[in-house]
Design an enzyme around this catalytic site. Structure first.
Site, PDB file in Angstrom:
ATOM      1  NE  ARG A 147      -3.857  -2.228   2.949  1.00  0.00           N
ATOM      2  CZ  ARG A 147      -3.407  -3.424   3.426  1.00  0.00           C
ATOM      3  NH1 ARG A 147      -1.971  -3.523   4.097  1.00  0.00           N
ATOM      4  NH2 ARG A 147      -4.113  -4.226   3.575  1.00  0.00           N
ATOM      5  CE  LYS A 171      -5.958  -0.756   5.184  1.00  0.00           C
ATOM      6  NZ  LYS A 171      -7.592  -1.042   4.676  1.00  0.00           N
ATOM      7  CG  HIS A 240      -5.386   0.876  -3.902  1.00  0.00           C
ATOM      8  ND1 HIS A 240      -4.650   0.923  -2.965  1.00  0.00           N
ATOM      9  CD2 HIS A 240      -6.483   0.090  -4.048  1.00  0.00           C
ATOM     10  CE1 HIS A 240      -5.328   0.074  -2.110  1.00  0.00           C
ATOM     11  NE2 HIS A 240      -6.260  -0.481  -2.804  1.00  0.00           N
ATOM     12  NE  ARG A 243      -3.379  -3.254  -1.634  1.00  0.00           N
ATOM     13  CZ  ARG A 243      -2.838  -4.170  -0.759  1.00  0.00           C
ATOM     14  NH1 ARG A 243      -1.550  -4.328  -0.644  1.00  0.00           N
ATOM     15  NH2 ARG A 243      -3.763  -4.748   0.262  1.00  0.00           N
ATOM     16  CG  HIS A 266      -6.484  -8.170   0.990  1.00  0.00           C
ATOM     17  ND1 HIS A 266      -7.014  -8.801  -0.313  1.00  0.00           N
ATOM     18  CD2 HIS A 266      -6.364  -6.983   1.029  1.00  0.00           C
ATOM     19  CE1 HIS A 266      -6.590  -7.747  -1.124  1.00  0.00           C
ATOM     20  NE2 HIS A 266      -6.685  -6.506  -0.338  1.00  0.00           N
ATOM     21  CE1 TYR A 275      -6.725  -6.438  -7.122  1.00  0.00           C
ATOM     22  CE2 TYR A 275      -6.945  -7.546  -5.098  1.00  0.00           C
ATOM     23  CZ  TYR A 275      -6.569  -6.410  -5.773  1.00  0.00           C
ATOM     24  OH  TYR A 275      -6.367  -5.328  -5.080  1.00  0.00           O
TER      25      TYR A 275
END
Length: 294
Positions: A147, A171, A240, A243, A266, A275
């Protein structure tokens, strides 16, 4: 008697809604009022039923309104009737069982392999520091799928040059290890040599601007946008997208969904599954272009 003005007064005085929000509510409710009066002049706020509301939804969709726009207007109508029911101005809520249209999931945008090959071709770049920095950042995004916030926070100590691994803090401060290939290893080494020769380091960041400070999110967004425009006509040209390009390339090369999930950081496999829709759309296009009966 139920009416728009008393509801808007309630929003303003009792709920302290902003002027802009009240203007939006007024527009949405007046659109519905216009619709049901055209349908039958005898109809009123108290006498409409769920079928009238559903007809309005169908009418808006037929007119080309997005699902987001329709659902926003339904939200205003729901608030209006909740208010009316609470004040005992109506006996039943006509919108209670009405569902809005589902928002269509937009597939991730990504660069084609040929576009990425062109973008990172050394002949596309000069040896100026800013160019070396930009190319290295783009290859890092493409090779690792990290990210924007993760890239900006990288430091030299996060790169293991012996095992070709990158330590990323994602995150909620969760860390993960991402392997990378020879191309990124060589690119990072050349970049660091250039940086240490030409930049007076002011901060610990891996990626520094010419003033020696860690690159900002805004700087990287601008850099990526300008360079993606050299090879792509995509409307969205952001970090992004790179990514997404990484994830799509991995799945097209038959990487497992679970492995891609871990690489991307994720929380849920369902986030990664989007995806697979992208790769399936690619397969459909290949089929359509290639099959004689398609």
């Amino acid at each position: 008697m139920l009416g728009i003005e008393q509801f808007l007064k309630y929003l303003r005085l009792e709920r302290n809604y902003s002027d802009q929000t009240i203007v939006s509510y007024r527009e949405d409710l007046e659109l519905f009022l216009l619709f049901f009066k055209k349908k039958d002049v005898q109809l009123s706020w108290e006498t409409i039923d769920a079928d009238v509301v559903r007809d309005w939804v169908e009418y808006m969709m037929d007119k080309g309104n997005s699902a987001t726009s329709v659902n926003r207007r339904l939200s205003a109508l729901r608030s209006f009737y909740r208010y009316a029911l609470k004040r005992k101005l109506i006996e039943r809520n006509p919108i209670y069982n009405v569902k809005g249209p589902k928002r269509q999931k937009t597939l991730p945008q990504f660069l084609k392999e040929a576009e990425m090959d062109k973008l990172i071709d050394p002949d596309m770049w000069t040896d100026d520091y800013n160019n070396v920095l930009a190319r290295t950042i783009i290859i890092t995004f493409y090779s690792t799928g990290i990210r924007l916030s993760e890239l900006v926070s990288l430091e030299d100590k996060d790169i293991n040059a012996f095992t070709n691994e990158l330590k990323v803090t994602g995150k909620r401060d969760k860390q993960r290890i991402i392997p990378f290939g020879a191309e990124l290893a060589e690119t990072l080494e050349l970049y660091k040599q250039k940086r240490d020769e030409e930049v007076d380091r002011m901060e610990k960041g891996l990626f520094l601007n010419k003033k020696g400070k860690r690159v900002s999110n805004a700087y990287v967004r601008k850099l990526v946008k300008e360079n993606l425009a050299r090879v792509s006509t995509l409307k969205k040209k952001s970090p992004h997208v790179l990514r997404h390009t990484f994830a799509t390339a991995m799945l097209n090369a038959e990487a497992g969904l679970g492995s891609v999930k871990e690489l991307l950081g994720h929380e849920s496999i369902s986030t990664t599954e989007v995806y697979t829709h992208t790769t399936f759309e690619q397969l459909k296009k290949v089929y359509k272009d290639a099959h004689p009966r398609a």
